[in-house]
Each structure stands twice: as structure tokens, then as C-alpha cells.
Scaffold this active site. Structure first.
Site, PDB file in Angstrom:
ATOM      1  N   LYS A   1      44.041  42.140  47.262  1.00  0.00           N
ATOM      2  CA  LYS A   1      42.742  41.701  47.779  1.00  0.00           C
ATOM      3  C   LYS A   1      42.757  41.562  49.295  1.00  0.00           C
ATOM      4  CE  LYS A   1      44.154  37.290  45.879  1.00  0.00           C
ATOM      5  NZ  LYS A   1      44.081  36.619  44.608  1.00  0.00           N
TER       6      LYS A   1
ATOM      7  N   LYS B   1      50.973  47.960  46.069  1.00  0.00           N
ATOM      8  CA  LYS B   1      50.178  47.334  45.002  1.00  0.00           C
ATOM      9  C   LYS B   1      48.734  47.121  45.464  1.00  0.00           C
ATOM     10  CE  LYS B   1      50.600  42.455  45.906  1.00  0.00           C
ATOM     11  NZ  LYS B   1      50.721  41.094  45.538  1.00  0.00           N
TER      12      LYS B   1
ATOM     13  N   LYS C   1      54.719  39.127  54.002  1.00  0.00           N
ATOM     14  CA  LYS C   1      53.617  38.382  54.629  1.00  0.00           C
ATOM     15  C   LYS C   1      53.955  37.988  56.063  1.00  0.00           C
ATOM     16  CE  LYS C   1      50.799  36.860  50.831  1.00  0.00           C
ATOM     17  NZ  LYS C   1      50.148  35.774  50.109  1.00  0.00           N
TER      18      LYS C   1
HETATM   19  P1  TYM Z   1      47.842  36.022  43.181  1.00  0.00           P
HETATM   20  O1  TYM Z   1      46.670  35.146  43.443  1.00  0.00           O
HETATM   21  O2  TYM Z   1      48.307  36.908  44.280  1.00  0.00           O
HETATM   22  O3  TYM Z   1      47.585  36.914  41.919  1.00  0.00           O
HETATM   23  C1  TYM Z   1      47.156  36.369  40.681  1.00  0.00           C
HETATM   24  C2  TYM Z   1      47.805  37.131  39.541  1.00  0.00           C
HETATM   25  O4  TYM Z   1      47.469  38.510  39.616  1.00  0.00           O
HETATM   26  C3  TYM Z   1      48.657  39.299  39.569  1.00  0.00           C
HETATM   27  N1  TYM Z   1      48.452  40.493  40.408  1.00  0.00           N
HETATM   28  C4  TYM Z   1      48.577  41.745  39.972  1.00  0.00           C
HETATM   29  N2  TYM Z   1      48.911  42.245  38.763  1.00  0.00           N
HETATM   30  C5  TYM Z   1      48.942  43.600  38.632  1.00  0.00           C
HETATM   31  N3  TYM Z   1      48.676  44.447  39.647  1.00  0.00           N
HETATM   32  C6  TYM Z   1      48.345  43.999  40.878  1.00  0.00           C
HETATM   33  N4  TYM Z   1      48.075  44.849  41.862  1.00  0.00           N
HETATM   34  C7  TYM Z   1      48.292  42.587  41.074  1.00  0.00           C
HETATM   35  N5  TYM Z   1      48.002  41.801  42.133  1.00  0.00           N
HETATM   36  C8  TYM Z   1      48.108  40.529  41.711  1.00  0.00           C
HETATM   37  C9  TYM Z   1      49.735  38.388  40.149  1.00  0.00           C
HETATM   38  O5  TYM Z   1      51.029  38.785  39.723  1.00  0.00           O
HETATM   39  C10 TYM Z   1      49.338  37.048  39.584  1.00  0.00           C
HETATM   40  O6  TYM Z   1      49.833  36.890  38.278  1.00  0.00           O
HETATM   41  N6  TYM Z   1      51.498  32.660  43.718  1.00  0.00           N
HETATM   42  C11 TYM Z   1      50.556  33.266  42.770  1.00  0.00           C
HETATM   43  C12 TYM Z   1      49.609  32.241  42.167  1.00  0.00           C
HETATM   44  C13 TYM Z   1      50.314  31.069  41.593  1.00  0.00           C
HETATM   45  C14 TYM Z   1      51.021  31.075  40.348  1.00  0.00           C
HETATM   46  C15 TYM Z   1      51.508  29.736  40.207  1.00  0.00           C
HETATM   47  C16 TYM Z   1      51.263  32.039  39.367  1.00  0.00           C
HETATM   48  C17 TYM Z   1      50.385  29.841  42.131  1.00  0.00           C
HETATM   49  N7  TYM Z   1      51.093  29.024  41.294  1.00  0.00           N
HETATM   50  C18 TYM Z   1      52.271  29.375  39.110  1.00  0.00           C
HETATM   51  C19 TYM Z   1      52.024  31.664  38.251  1.00  0.00           C
HETATM   52  C20 TYM Z   1      52.509  30.347  38.139  1.00  0.00           C
HETATM   53  C21 TYM Z   1      49.746  34.318  43.501  1.00  0.00           C
HETATM   54  O7  TYM Z   1      49.689  34.319  44.700  1.00  0.00           O
HETATM   55  O8  TYM Z   1      49.072  35.143  42.653  1.00  0.00           O
END
Ligand code: TYM
Length: 330
Positions: A199, A196, A114
Site C-alpha cells: 500500500k 510484494k 523501511k
Molecule cells: P500489514 O498491515 O503490512 O499487512 C496486513 C496483513 O497483510 C499481509 N500482506 C500481504 N499478504 C500477501 N501479499 C501481500 N502483498 C501482502 N501485503 C501484506 C501481511 O502479511 C499481514 O498479514 N505488522 C503487521 C501488522 C501486525 C500484526 C500484529 C500481524 C501488528 N501486530 C500481530 C500479526 C500479528 C503489518 O504491518 O501488517
């Protein structure tokens, strides 16, 4: 509380929620609700590590809340709140910052990636973001955290922070385990299957939004990058086809062997159409429910307020314990 184990997970409300988010995380959250005490959150505090337009952020938070309910989060079974409504998250994050090393945070691959994208705004929040994530998880004494593979490193750091705190004082936090599903843990970009699906990808053809129109979904899959072999087979070097197969497997429940049999002797055109149609059929009921929910803002507001109250009660217990151990007076 009962004797079920506790699950915590969250998603950032930064833009479109993708098929990657759904297959890698949300679908599992929904399936785990009967067997665990589930706590889920829209991680709006995380979203501001990247500059957000206030009006768009407001819209995205509410939409994420509604969309996750539409995906199957059941408000009778799970606690589902908006992160910034529960102040213990910010407070514990500060405390955990003081138990996390600069070197540990410097090694986070997501921070490195990032920082390259947002060269003009490498803010302290982007750097300490894993401490906020650790706070989210540890506040609820979570046993398991269902996430996609990209969050594994952050989870390992959460465990290290918790262990360090427990060892410095006395057992305070439960040590959480990741829950990463076998298929769907890393859905790749449709345009560059070495990356990956994200969004925040500048190329909208790279990802499927859960709210994309069916004809847009069909077009994006038809444009998906494959290879020149015209052979639906899961194998090394066939990243584009492998990705489509894993999407199809997640959606239909078919194994890779069954998929290979189904498409034996057929070209990529047929295959892509079938994958797209399966995704469309899965998403249409979610999209309908989302539209229905967005018409009832009062219901959404009442739900997130009530659920934040419940989350506050649980999280403050842990926060109070942490503050006592550190030596603060009440
Ligand atoms: P975020 O918002 O980027 O993504 C949410 C969830 O989606 C999963 N994910 C994917 N899984 C498979 N293939 C992909 N291409 C893909 N892109 C995203 C992510 O692994 C995630 O599970 N920091 C986290 C959000 C968060 C969180 C937490 C998660 C904040 N606090 C505490 C677990 C526990 C995030 O940015 O996810």
C-alpha cells in the site's frame, strides 16, 4: 472460554488496504472465525513508526475498522478492537523490549527495507516494532497467527522472545505458530512482480486498493506487467503471469492447471480482463457494505469500544502474570 484454539492477527491502518492484504491475510481471518476464538486488531500503534498526518490517520483507522467488518469480520464471533485502546499492548511491548537483543532486531529485513525508504526518520519505534507485534500476539496466549509471508520473520522473533521469557522464569506465554496460506501469501506488485504488492508503493498502478473503483481496477490489471510470450502458464521466469494466476486462483478457487486450460490459446488481454472482472465481482459487495457501515459511525464507535473492553480483560491477565514473574510488586 471454550476449548477452541486462539487466533490473533492485525493490520496497520496506514493508507489503502490492498488486494494483497485481503488475499494474504483478511480472507483467511474471515474463514477461520467459526473454528477458532479469533481476536483481530487495527494496529494503529504500529502505523506511527512512519510519520502520519493526524487527520488522515484518524480517517484511516475508522475506515480500516469498517472495511474489515465489510470483508466479513463478524462482531458476534470475533473480538475486533483498535490497538491503542488497549494499553496492555504498549506496556507489554516495553517489557519485551528488555528481553529482545539488538542483534535480533537488526536482522529484520523489513526494518532494513523501511530504513532505506525513510532515511530521515529511522526512529527507535521502527527498530523495536517486532516487540510490539510480539506483545500483540503473546497477550492473548495465541496459538495461531494468520499472516502473509512477509510477516514470517517477525513471527519467528515473537516465538524466540516468548521462549526466552518462559525459560528465564517459568511457562508464561503460549508459543504461537504462523498460519500462512498456500496461495495468496505473497501477492506481488502489478508493475514490478519481483516486489510484494504494498500500500505504500509510490506507483498507484502497482497495487489494487480494496476500495478502488471497478474501472480503475480494470485499468490497473490491463497495465499489469507480464512478458512477451503470450502464454498463460505458471512457470519460472514468468513472475507477472504467475502473480496474476495466483490472484485468479485465490479469487475463483481454480487450480493453476484449470486456469491454464481455461486460457489455452488465448492472449494476455483476455486473461487480464477475466482476472480483473473476478476481482471486481469479489470486491463490489465489500465496497457496498463498507459504504453502508461508514454511514453509521455510532455503530462503529459502540462496537470498537465494547470490543476493546473485552480485549482489555483478557490482555490484563497476561500482563499481570508477566509483571509478577519479573518481580514487580502490585
Ligand atoms: P500489514 O498491515 O503490512 O499487512 C496486513 C496483513 O497483510 C499481509 N500482506 C500481504 N499478504 C500477501 N501479499 C501481500 N502483498 C501482502 N501485503 C501484506 C501481511 O502479511 C499481514 O498479514 N505488522 C503487521 C501488522 C501486525 C500484526 C500484529 C500481524 C501488528 N501486530 C500481530 C500479526 C500479528 C503489518 O504491518 O501488517
Amino acid at each position: 472460554m471454550n476449548d477452541k484454539k486462539t487466533i490473533f492477527s492485525a493490520i496497520q491502518p496506514s493508507g489503502t488496504i490492498t488486494l494483497g492484504n485481503y488475499l494474504g491475510a483478511l480472507k483467511n481471518w474471515v474463514n477461520l472465525q467459526d473454528d477458532y476464538n479469533c481476536i483481530f486488531s487495527v494496529a494503529d500503534l504500529h502505523a506511527i513508526t512512519v510519520r502520519q498526518d493526524p487527520k488522515t490517520l484518524r480517517k484511516n483507522i475508522l475506515q480500516a475498522y469498517a472495511l474489515l467488518i465489510a470483508c466479513g469480520i463478524d462482531l458476534q464471533k470475533s473480538i475486533f478492537f483498535i490497538q491503542s485502546h488497549v494499553p496492555a499492548h504498549s506496556e507489554l511491548a516495553w517489557l519485551l523490549n528488555c528481553y529482545t537483543q539488538f542483534g535480533e532486531l537488526s536482522r529484520m529485513t523489513q526494518f532494513k527495507a523501511k530504513s532505506l525508504i525513510h532515511k530521515n526518520d529511522i526512529n527507535a519505534g521502527l527498530f523495536t516494532y517486532p516487540c510490539l507485534m510480539a506483545a500483540d500476539i503473546l497477550l492473548y496466549q495465541s496459538d495461531l497467527v494468520p499472516v502473509g509471508a512477509d510477516q514470517k520473520q517477525h513471527l519467528e522473533l515473537s516465538r524466540d522472545i516468548a521462549l526466552r521469557f518462559n525459560n528465564t522464569y517459568s511457562p508464561t506465554f503460549k508459543i504461537p505458530d504462523p498460519y500462512i496460506a498456500k496461495t495468496g501469501a505473497k501477492i506481488m506488485s502489478l508493475q514490478d512482480p519481483s516486489k510484494k504488492m504494498s500500500k505504500s508503493d509510490a506507483n498507484v498502478n502497482a497495487f489494487i486498493g480494496i476500495l478502488d473503483d471497478p474501472d480503475v481496477i480494470m485499468k490497473k490489471f490491463k497495465r499489469a506487467v507480464t512478458d512477451s510470450q503470450a502464454d498463460v502458464r505458471f512457470a519460472q521466469g514468468k513472475d507477472g503471469v504467475n502473480n496474476l494466476m495466483s490472484i485468479y486462483s485465490c479469487v475463483t478457487g481454480l487450480s493453476y492447471e484449470q486456469i491454464e486450460q481455461q486460457f489455452a490459446g488465448k492472449g494476455y488481454g483476455d486473461f487480464k480482463t477475466c482476472v480483473a472482472q473476478a476481482v471486481i465481482d469479489m470486491l463490489i459487495p465489500i465496497q457496498d457494505e463498507f459504504k453502508h457501515l461508514m454511514k453509521d459511525k455510532a455503530y462503529l464507535e459502540e462496537s470498537y469500544r465494547n470490543h476493546a473492553q473485552t480485549a482489555m480483560k483478557i490482555s490484563y491477565k497476561t500482563l499481570a502474570k508477566v509483571k509478577r514473574k519479573i518481580g514487580f510488586i502490585s
